[in-house]
Design a protein around this motif. Structure first.
Motif, PDB file in Angstrom:
ATOM      1  N   PRO A  90      -8.087  20.525  13.466  1.00  0.00           N
ATOM      2  CA  PRO A  90      -7.623  21.857  13.881  1.00  0.00           C
ATOM      3  C   PRO A  90      -7.405  22.001  15.391  1.00  0.00           C
ATOM      4  CG  PRO A  90      -9.958  21.919  13.348  1.00  0.00           C
ATOM      5  CD  PRO A  90      -9.469  20.540  12.976  1.00  0.00           C
ATOM      6  N   LEU A  91      -7.821  21.022  16.163  1.00  0.00           N
ATOM      7  CA  LEU A  91      -7.725  21.097  17.622  1.00  0.00           C
ATOM      8  C   LEU A  91      -6.560  20.296  18.204  1.00  0.00           C
ATOM      9  CD1 LEU A  91     -11.527  20.562  18.360  1.00  0.00           C
ATOM     10  CD2 LEU A  91     -10.295  22.743  18.257  1.00  0.00           C
ATOM     11  N   ILE A  92      -5.865  19.526  17.364  1.00  0.00           N
ATOM     12  CA  ILE A  92      -4.785  18.656  17.823  1.00  0.00           C
ATOM     13  C   ILE A  92      -3.727  19.469  18.569  1.00  0.00           C
ATOM     14  CG2 ILE A  92      -2.851  17.228  17.018  1.00  0.00           C
ATOM     15  CD1 ILE A  92      -5.421  15.703  16.819  1.00  0.00           C
ATOM     16  N   SER A  93      -3.356  18.972  19.726  1.00  0.00           N
ATOM     17  CA  SER A  93      -2.347  19.620  20.556  1.00  0.00           C
ATOM     18  C   SER A  93      -1.026  18.865  20.468  1.00  0.00           C
ATOM     19  CB  SER A  93      -2.812  19.631  22.016  1.00  0.00           C
ATOM     20  OG  SER A  93      -1.756  19.998  22.872  1.00  0.00           O
ATOM     21  N   TYR A 143      -1.482   9.738  14.329  1.00  0.00           N
ATOM     22  CA  TYR A 143      -0.206   9.060  14.124  1.00  0.00           C
ATOM     23  C   TYR A 143       0.205   9.229  12.669  1.00  0.00           C
ATOM     24  CZ  TYR A 143      -0.886   6.693  18.589  1.00  0.00           C
ATOM     25  OH  TYR A 143      -1.071   6.417  19.910  1.00  0.00           O
ATOM     26  N   SER A 144       1.495   9.439  12.447  1.00  0.00           N
ATOM     27  CA  SER A 144       2.029   9.501  11.087  1.00  0.00           C
ATOM     28  C   SER A 144       3.518   9.168  11.146  1.00  0.00           C
ATOM     29  CB  SER A 144       1.817  10.888  10.477  1.00  0.00           C
ATOM     30  OG  SER A 144       2.760  11.807  10.975  1.00  0.00           O
ATOM     31  N   PRO A 145       4.100   8.790  10.022  1.00  0.00           N
ATOM     32  CA  PRO A 145       5.527   8.459  10.027  1.00  0.00           C
ATOM     33  C   PRO A 145       6.417   9.625  10.452  1.00  0.00           C
ATOM     34  CG  PRO A 145       4.499   7.653   8.023  1.00  0.00           C
ATOM     35  CD  PRO A 145       3.483   8.517   8.725  1.00  0.00           C
ATOM     36  N   THR A 146       5.966  10.867  10.216  1.00  0.00           N
ATOM     37  CA  THR A 146       6.803  12.024  10.531  1.00  0.00           C
ATOM     38  C   THR A 146       6.437  12.715  11.838  1.00  0.00           C
ATOM     39  OG1 THR A 146       5.351  13.422   9.205  1.00  0.00           O
ATOM     40  CG2 THR A 146       7.289  12.509   8.102  1.00  0.00           C
ATOM     41  N   ALA A 147       5.179  12.656  12.248  1.00  0.00           N
ATOM     42  CA  ALA A 147       4.759  13.389  13.442  1.00  0.00           C
ATOM     43  C   ALA A 147       4.761  12.513  14.699  1.00  0.00           C
ATOM     44  CB  ALA A 147       3.367  13.979  13.230  1.00  0.00           C
ATOM     45  N   ARG A 148       4.020  11.460  14.670  1.00  0.00           N
ATOM     46  CA  ARG A 148       3.893  10.577  15.843  1.00  0.00           C
ATOM     47  C   ARG A 148       3.829   9.150  15.326  1.00  0.00           C
ATOM     48  NH1 ARG A 148       4.343  10.824  21.465  1.00  0.00           N
ATOM     49  NH2 ARG A 148       3.321   8.980  22.233  1.00  0.00           N
ATOM     50  N   PRO A 149       4.981   8.503  15.088  1.00  0.00           N
ATOM     51  CA  PRO A 149       4.961   7.187  14.465  1.00  0.00           C
ATOM     52  C   PRO A 149       4.494   6.053  15.373  1.00  0.00           C
ATOM     53  CG  PRO A 149       7.208   7.836  14.921  1.00  0.00           C
ATOM     54  CD  PRO A 149       6.337   9.007  15.271  1.00  0.00           C
ATOM     55  N   ARG A 150       4.575   6.227  16.690  1.00  0.00           N
ATOM     56  CA  ARG A 150       4.216   5.117  17.592  1.00  0.00           C
ATOM     57  C   ARG A 150       4.002   5.653  18.999  1.00  0.00           C
ATOM     58  NH1 ARG A 150       9.287   5.330  16.555  1.00  0.00           N
ATOM     59  NH2 ARG A 150       9.142   3.947  14.782  1.00  0.00           N
ATOM     60  N   LEU A 151       3.443   4.809  19.807  1.00  0.00           N
ATOM     61  CA  LEU A 151       3.331   5.065  21.238  1.00  0.00           C
ATOM     62  C   LEU A 151       3.987   3.874  21.920  1.00  0.00           C
ATOM     63  CD1 LEU A 151       2.182   6.915  23.438  1.00  0.00           C
ATOM     64  CD2 LEU A 151       0.109   5.527  23.406  1.00  0.00           C
ATOM     65  N   PRO A 152       4.988   4.105  22.755  1.00  0.00           N
ATOM     66  CA  PRO A 152       5.683   2.987  23.386  1.00  0.00           C
ATOM     67  C   PRO A 152       4.741   2.143  24.258  1.00  0.00           C
ATOM     68  CG  PRO A 152       6.858   5.059  23.758  1.00  0.00           C
ATOM     69  CD  PRO A 152       5.536   5.395  23.157  1.00  0.00           C
ATOM     70  N   PHE A 153       5.154   0.908  24.515  1.00  0.00           N
ATOM     71  CA  PHE A 153       4.389   0.074  25.435  1.00  0.00           C
ATOM     72  C   PHE A 153       4.230   0.806  26.755  1.00  0.00           C
ATOM     73  CE2 PHE A 153       5.767  -3.435  22.640  1.00  0.00           C
ATOM     74  CZ  PHE A 153       4.549  -4.041  22.462  1.00  0.00           C
ATOM     75  N   ALA A 165       2.147  14.836  21.747  1.00  0.00           N
ATOM     76  CA  ALA A 165       1.068  13.843  21.766  1.00  0.00           C
ATOM     77  C   ALA A 165       0.231  13.832  20.488  1.00  0.00           C
ATOM     78  CB  ALA A 165       0.152  14.082  22.959  1.00  0.00           C
ATOM     79  N   TYR A 166       0.095  14.967  19.807  1.00  0.00           N
ATOM     80  CA  TYR A 166      -0.787  15.059  18.640  1.00  0.00           C
ATOM     81  C   TYR A 166      -2.157  14.497  19.006  1.00  0.00           C
ATOM     82  CZ  TYR A 166       3.327  16.381  16.044  1.00  0.00           C
ATOM     83  OH  TYR A 166       4.448  17.054  15.606  1.00  0.00           O
ATOM     84  N   GLN A 167      -2.753  15.108  20.015  1.00  0.00           N
ATOM     85  CA  GLN A 167      -3.977  14.570  20.605  1.00  0.00           C
ATOM     86  C   GLN A 167      -4.954  15.692  20.932  1.00  0.00           C
ATOM     87  OE1 GLN A 167      -3.418  11.693  23.776  1.00  0.00           O
ATOM     88  NE2 GLN A 167      -4.818  12.857  25.071  1.00  0.00           N
ATOM     89  N   VAL A 168      -6.238  15.367  20.878  1.00  0.00           N
ATOM     90  CA  VAL A 168      -7.285  16.262  21.358  1.00  0.00           C
ATOM     91  C   VAL A 168      -8.261  15.427  22.182  1.00  0.00           C
ATOM     92  CG1 VAL A 168      -8.639  16.051  19.223  1.00  0.00           C
ATOM     93  CG2 VAL A 168      -9.029  17.984  20.737  1.00  0.00           C
ATOM     94  N   ASP A 169      -8.603  15.942  23.355  1.00  0.00           N
ATOM     95  CA  ASP A 169      -9.578  15.252  24.194  1.00  0.00           C
ATOM     96  C   ASP A 169     -10.980  15.471  23.632  1.00  0.00           C
ATOM     97  OD1 ASP A 169      -7.606  14.376  25.928  1.00  0.00           O
ATOM     98  OD2 ASP A 169      -7.761  16.152  27.199  1.00  0.00           O
TER      99      ASP A 169
END
Length: 105
Positions: A24-27, A63-73, A38-42
């Motif tokens: 519930p805190l994911i930003s 991470y998910s196929p639809t929301a955040r599939p990867r983080l680039p190098f 980012a779909y991230q919470v500190d």
């Protein structure tokens, strides 16, 4: 660079509790690496497990196929970086953590 597999760091129960806490805190604030959500919470500093010596910051990223599939190098701005998969490996496809070190992937 050095890669070290430390095996199971957290129990499945701790992983599940972390996911439940973070969900519930994911930003969706934009990530500094690529400008995507980012779909991230500190994680509060006092809640970070004592895994590494010294000052530690941590976050939970979804991470998910639809929301955040990867983080680039990218290059982290810290001495150490760790990735803990909170979901069981058989619960998703992909999710490999890749390092480029000493001229090799």
């Amino acid at each position: 660079g050095r890669w070290e597999d430390v095996g199971e760091v957290w129990t499945p129960e701790t992983c599940r509790a972390t996911i439940d806490w973070a969900r519930p805190l994911i930003s969706t604030a934009l990530d500094s690496v690529d400008g995507a959500p980012a779909y991230q919470v500190d994680v509060p500093v006092d809640a970070v497990p004592d895994i590494f010596p010294g000052e530690v910051t941590a976050f939970v990223r979804h991470y998910s196929p639809t929301a955040r599939p990867r983080l680039p190098f990218h290059v982290d701005s810290c001495l150490r970086s760790a990735s803990l998969n909170l979901s069981p490996a058989d619960a998703y496809d992909g999710g490999d953590l890749l390092f480029f070190a000493d001229g090799q992937l």
